[in-house]
Design a protein around this motif. Structure first.
Motif, mmCIF file in Angstrom:
data_model
loop_
_atom_site.group_PDB
_atom_site.id
_atom_site.type_symbol
_atom_site.label_atom_id
_atom_site.label_comp_id
_atom_site.label_asym_id
_atom_site.label_seq_id
_atom_site.Cartn_x
_atom_site.Cartn_y
_atom_site.Cartn_z
ATOM 1 N N ARG A 1 0.822 -1.192 0.000
ATOM 2 C CA ARG A 1 0.000 0.000 0.000
ATOM 3 C C ARG A 1 0.866 1.256 0.000
ATOM 4 N N ARG A 2 0.474 2.234 -0.814
ATOM 5 C CA ARG A 2 1.336 3.393 -1.050
ATOM 6 C C ARG A 2 0.814 4.643 -0.349
ATOM 7 N N SER A 3 0.463 4.511 0.928
ATOM 8 C CA SER A 3 -0.094 5.646 1.654
ATOM 9 C C SER A 3 0.914 6.787 1.775
ATOM 10 N N GLY A 4 2.183 6.456 1.839
ATOM 11 C CA GLY A 4 3.188 7.509 1.935
ATOM 12 C C GLY A 4 3.763 7.873 0.584
ATOM 13 N N GLY A 5 3.608 6.992 -0.394
ATOM 14 C CA GLY A 5 4.104 7.262 -1.734
ATOM 15 C C GLY A 5 5.589 6.996 -1.862
ATOM 16 N N LEU A 6 5.993 6.505 -3.019
ATOM 17 C CA LEU A 6 7.393 6.320 -3.353
ATOM 18 C C LEU A 6 7.643 7.005 -4.685
ATOM 19 N N PHE A 7 8.768 7.718 -4.772
ATOM 20 C CA PHE A 7 9.075 8.433 -5.999
ATOM 21 C C PHE A 7 10.157 7.694 -6.783
ATOM 22 N N LYS B 1 9.021 3.620 5.678
ATOM 23 C CA LYS B 1 8.756 2.386 6.418
ATOM 24 C C LYS B 1 7.473 1.771 5.890
ATOM 25 N N SER B 2 7.515 0.475 5.600
ATOM 26 C CA SER B 2 6.338 -0.224 5.104
ATOM 27 C C SER B 2 5.913 -1.264 6.120
ATOM 28 N N GLY B 3 4.733 -1.041 6.721
ATOM 29 C CA GLY B 3 4.192 -1.973 7.699
ATOM 30 C C GLY B 3 2.739 -2.259 7.424
ATOM 31 N N LYS B 4 2.024 -2.686 8.439
ATOM 32 C CA LYS B 4 0.619 -3.069 8.255
ATOM 33 C C LYS B 4 -0.268 -1.881 7.907
ATOM 34 N N ASP B 5 0.196 -0.657 8.222
ATOM 35 C CA ASP B 5 -0.585 0.536 7.909
ATOM 36 C C ASP B 5 -0.181 1.173 6.590
ATOM 37 N N GLY B 6 0.618 0.481 5.798
ATOM 38 C CA GLY B 6 1.059 1.019 4.523
ATOM 39 C C GLY B 6 2.440 1.632 4.609
ATOM 40 N N ILE B 7 2.766 2.488 3.665
ATOM 41 C CA ILE B 7 4.084 3.113 3.579
ATOM 42 C C ILE B 7 4.020 4.518 4.169
ATOM 43 N N SER B 8 4.934 4.820 5.078
ATOM 44 C CA SER B 8 4.944 6.116 5.741
ATOM 45 C C SER B 8 6.380 6.587 5.953
ATOM 46 N N PRO B 9 6.617 7.905 6.074
ATOM 47 C CA PRO B 9 7.975 8.419 6.294
ATOM 48 C C PRO B 9 8.506 8.042 7.672
ATOM 49 N N LEU B 10 9.782 7.674 7.729
ATOM 50 C CA LEU B 10 10.451 7.363 8.995
ATOM 51 C C LEU B 10 11.521 8.399 9.313
ATOM 52 N N PRO C 1 12.270 4.722 -5.504
ATOM 53 C CA PRO C 1 12.697 3.805 -4.440
ATOM 54 C C PRO C 1 14.046 3.189 -4.748
ATOM 55 N N GLY C 2 14.893 3.133 -3.722
ATOM 56 C CA GLY C 2 16.232 2.585 -3.885
ATOM 57 C C GLY C 2 16.460 1.382 -2.993
ATOM 58 N N PRO C 3 17.584 1.351 -2.271
ATOM 59 C CA PRO C 3 17.902 0.194 -1.428
ATOM 60 C C PRO C 3 16.861 -0.038 -0.341
ATOM 61 N N ILE C 4 16.680 -1.303 0.032
ATOM 62 C CA ILE C 4 15.737 -1.679 1.076
ATOM 63 C C ILE C 4 16.372 -2.686 2.012
ATOM 64 N N ASP C 5 15.795 -2.806 3.205
ATOM 65 C CA ASP C 5 16.178 -3.831 4.168
ATOM 66 C C ASP C 5 14.965 -4.103 5.045
ATOM 67 N N ALA C 6 15.047 -5.119 5.894
ATOM 68 C CA ALA C 6 13.921 -5.496 6.743
ATOM 69 C C ALA C 6 14.421 -5.875 8.127
ATOM 70 N N ASP C 7 13.541 -5.740 9.135
ATOM 71 C CA ASP C 7 13.890 -6.179 10.485
ATOM 72 C C ASP C 7 13.303 -7.567 10.736
ATOM 73 N N ALA C 8 13.406 -8.036 11.977
ATOM 74 C CA ALA C 8 12.982 -9.401 12.291
ATOM 75 C C ALA C 8 11.473 -9.590 12.183
ATOM 76 N N THR C 9 10.701 -8.522 12.271
ATOM 77 C CA THR C 9 9.243 -8.624 12.181
ATOM 78 C C THR C 9 8.751 -8.601 10.736
ATOM 79 N N GLY C 10 9.647 -8.351 9.780
ATOM 80 C CA GLY C 10 9.253 -8.257 8.390
ATOM 81 C C GLY C 10 8.935 -6.847 7.926
ATOM 82 N N THR C 11 9.060 -5.866 8.816
ATOM 83 C CA THR C 11 8.883 -4.477 8.413
ATOM 84 C C THR C 11 9.999 -4.088 7.446
ATOM 85 N N ILE C 12 9.635 -3.420 6.373
ATOM 86 C CA ILE C 12 10.579 -3.091 5.315
ATOM 87 C C ILE C 12 10.906 -1.605 5.365
#
Length: 288
Positions: free
Chosen positions: A163-169, A194-203, A171-182
Motif C-alpha cells: 500500500r502506497r499511503s506515503g508514496g514512493l518516488f 517504512k512499510s508496515g501493516k498501515d502502509g508506507i509512511s515516512p520514517l 525507491p532505492g535500497p531496502i532492508d527489513a527487520d525481524a518482524t518483516g517491516t521493510i
C-alpha cells in the motif's frame, strides 16, 4: 564501530595492467564474514569483463570467490545502479541470495550455499519488473523497481504491491527487520520510508534530521541497513556521514565522527551483528 571509529579492512580498487575492480555491493553474515560483488573492467575501454562474488574474513583478508560471471561484451554503464547483472546480495544463515539479471525481461533469484558452494535458482521474477533492490524472506521476496513500486512476490509468482499511503518516488535500497517491516531509501524525496501493516509512511525526513542535527546540505540517503529491532543506519551521501535512527525512541544520531575524505562516496552499507562480538558497520566507499 558504534562509536564512529573507522578502520580500513581492505581496498577493493586493486588494479593490474589489464583491469581494475570496483566494489558495488556489500553484505555481511552473522559470523562477521562479508561479501562483495566486484565489477571487473578493462582499463582501456571501461567495458565490464566479469562480475565476482567474493568472501572476506572479519579481519578483511580475502577468503574465496563464490561465483564468477564472465561477459563477452557489455556497454559501459552510466551509473552504479545499473553497473552489472548481479544485484542485491544478502547473506544470512549460511546462504547468500542475490538477483541475476540475465536480460531486461529475465531476472532470477539465486541462492548459494556458502559451505558447499552449490548454487540454485530460488525463483524467477515475473516479467515487467525492473528491480533496484531486494530483501529475501523464506516464502517470498520484497523488491523495489524502477517504476516506483514496492512489491512482495511469492515463490509461486504471486505479486502484491504494498500500500502506497506515503508514496514512493524513486525507491532505492531496502532492508527489513525481524518482524518483516521493510525500510526503503526513497532517492526522489530524500526520505527513509517504512512499510508496515498501515502502509508506507515516512520514517526519516530532511526536516526531522535538520531539527536534531542542524546545518549541512539536503541529505541524500543512498543506502541503508536495519537491525532485527528496526534501528536503521543510512548513508547520507550529501554530507559524507552515516546516520542512525533508533527504533526505541526515534532519536537520530551521527555514527561516523571521523570523515575519511570530503569527496568520499559511500556506496553500500551493511550491519554486522556477530554472536560473539559487538555490532559494527561494513561499508563500501569510493575514496576520491
Amino acid at each position: 564501530d558504534m562509536r564512529g571509529n573507522i578502520r580500513f579492512s581492505l581496498r577493493g580498487g586493486s588494479r593490474s595492467e589489464e583491469s581494475f575492480y570496483e566494489a558495488w555491493y556489500i553484505t555481511a553474515d552473522e559470523s562477521g564474514f562479508f561479501y562483495m560483488v566486484n565489477v571487473v573492467r578493462d582499463l582501456d575501454t571501461g567495458a565490464m569483463t566479469k562480475e565476482e562474488i567474493r568472501r572476506y574474513r572479519p579481519d578483511g583478508v580475502f577468503d574465496r570467490t563464490l561465483r564468477v560471471y564472465r561477459y563477452l561484451s557489455l556497454e559501459k554503464p552510466g551509473s552504479f545502479d545499473t553497473s552489472g547483472r548481479l544485484l542485491s546480495p544478502k547473506a544470512d544463515s549460511g546462504k547468500i541470495r542475490y538477483l541475476y539479471k540475465a536480460s531486461e525481461e529475465l531476472v532470477y533469484v539465486m541462492e548459494i550455499d556458502i559451505a558447499s558452494g552449490t548454487e540454485s535458482v530460488m525463483m524467477t521474477l515475473p516479467s515487467g519488473i525492473n528491480p533496484v533492490d531486494a530483501v529475501y524472506f523464506p516464502d517470498s521476496i520484497a523488491v523495489t523497481d524502477r517504476s516506483g513500486r514496492l512489491l512482495r512476490i511469492t515463490r509461486q509468482g504471486v505479486i502484491r504491491e504494498e500500500r502506497r499511503s506515503g508514496g514512493l518516488f524513486i525507491p532505492g535500497p531496502i532492508d527489513a527487520d525481524a518482524t518483516g517491516t521493510i525500510y526503503i531509501a526513497d532517492l526522489g524525496t530524500h526520505r527513509i520510508m517504512k512499510s508496515g501493516k498501515d502502509g508506507i509512511s515516512p520514517l526519516l525526513t530532511p526536516a526531522l534530521l535538520e531539527s536534531q542535527h542542524p546545518g549541512g546540505r539536503e541529505p541524500l540517503f543512498r543506502s541503508l541497513t536495519a537491525d532485527s529491532e528496526g534501528t536503521v543506519f543510512t548513508v547520507d551521501e550529501s554530507n559524507n556521514r552515516i546516520v542512525r535512527r533508533d527504533s526505541s525512541d526515534g532519536k537520530i544520531s551521527i555514527v561516523n565522527r571521523v570523515r575519511i575524505s570530503p569527496k568520499t562516496v559511500w556506496l553500500r552499507i551493511s550491519l554486522v551483528v556477530a554472536a560473539a562480538g559487538k555490532p559494527r558497520l561494513i561499508t563500501a566507499a569510493m575514496i576520491k
